[in-house]
Design a protein around this motif. Sequence first.
Motif, PDB file in Angstrom:
ATOM      1  N   PRO A  60      37.316  42.892  33.820  1.00 25.13           N
ATOM      2  CA  PRO A  60      38.381  43.501  33.010  1.00 25.13           C
ATOM      3  C   PRO A  60      39.044  44.685  33.715  1.00 25.13           C
ATOM      4  O   PRO A  60      38.535  45.188  34.716  1.00 25.13           O
ATOM      5  CB  PRO A  60      37.629  43.955  31.758  1.00 25.13           C
ATOM      6  N   GLY A  61      40.160  45.102  33.188  1.00 24.40           N
ATOM      7  CA  GLY A  61      40.863  46.266  33.713  1.00 24.40           C
ATOM      8  C   GLY A  61      41.310  46.055  35.134  1.00 24.40           C
ATOM      9  O   GLY A  61      41.868  45.025  35.488  1.00 24.40           O
ATOM     10  N   ALA A  62      41.041  47.049  35.968  1.00 24.89           N
ATOM     11  CA  ALA A  62      41.417  46.950  37.378  1.00 24.89           C
ATOM     12  C   ALA A  62      40.535  45.945  38.111  1.00 24.89           C
ATOM     13  O   ALA A  62      40.837  45.550  39.219  1.00 24.89           O
ATOM     14  CB  ALA A  62      41.310  48.315  38.056  1.00 24.89           C
ATOM     15  N   GLY A  63      39.451  45.527  37.481  1.00 25.43           N
ATOM     16  CA  GLY A  63      38.562  44.540  38.069  1.00 25.43           C
ATOM     17  C   GLY A  63      37.638  45.139  39.104  1.00 25.43           C
ATOM     18  O   GLY A  63      37.724  46.309  39.457  1.00 25.43           O
TER      19      GLY A  63
END
Length: 129
Positions: A60-63
């Motif tokens: 998730p997010g920036a990974g």
Amino acid sequence: MLYAILAYHVEAEVMSWTPEEDAALMVNLLAVHDRLNAHKLLGPTARLGGTAKARTLRGPGAGMVLDGPFAETKEQLLGLYVVDCASEDAALDVARQLRQVNPTAVYEIREIRKYLPGAPVAATEAAEE
């Protein structure tokens, strides 16, 4: 219709080839490319770098960036072709031509659907069934 032909191979085997063996295979593959180009079927092709330098981005997010492709197969994705064929059968024929000169490779054929931001994704025959 555009199709992607993904070329899988056991990377250790490919890396074990001598420069002469690799060059001989490329001569044969380029002969197939020339035939496909003559019929205006071949789009971009690429030989991918080694999986030791591959990175996977997931989460998730920036990974999170992870080392390696984490393939769940014995073979690794080592190259790809984009072909413009009238049917899946025609794309399979192209893959068979490639396999004739590189018989230890595995070829996966997938339809390519164009994605344009803001435009609906085109339906495929499979989606309509």
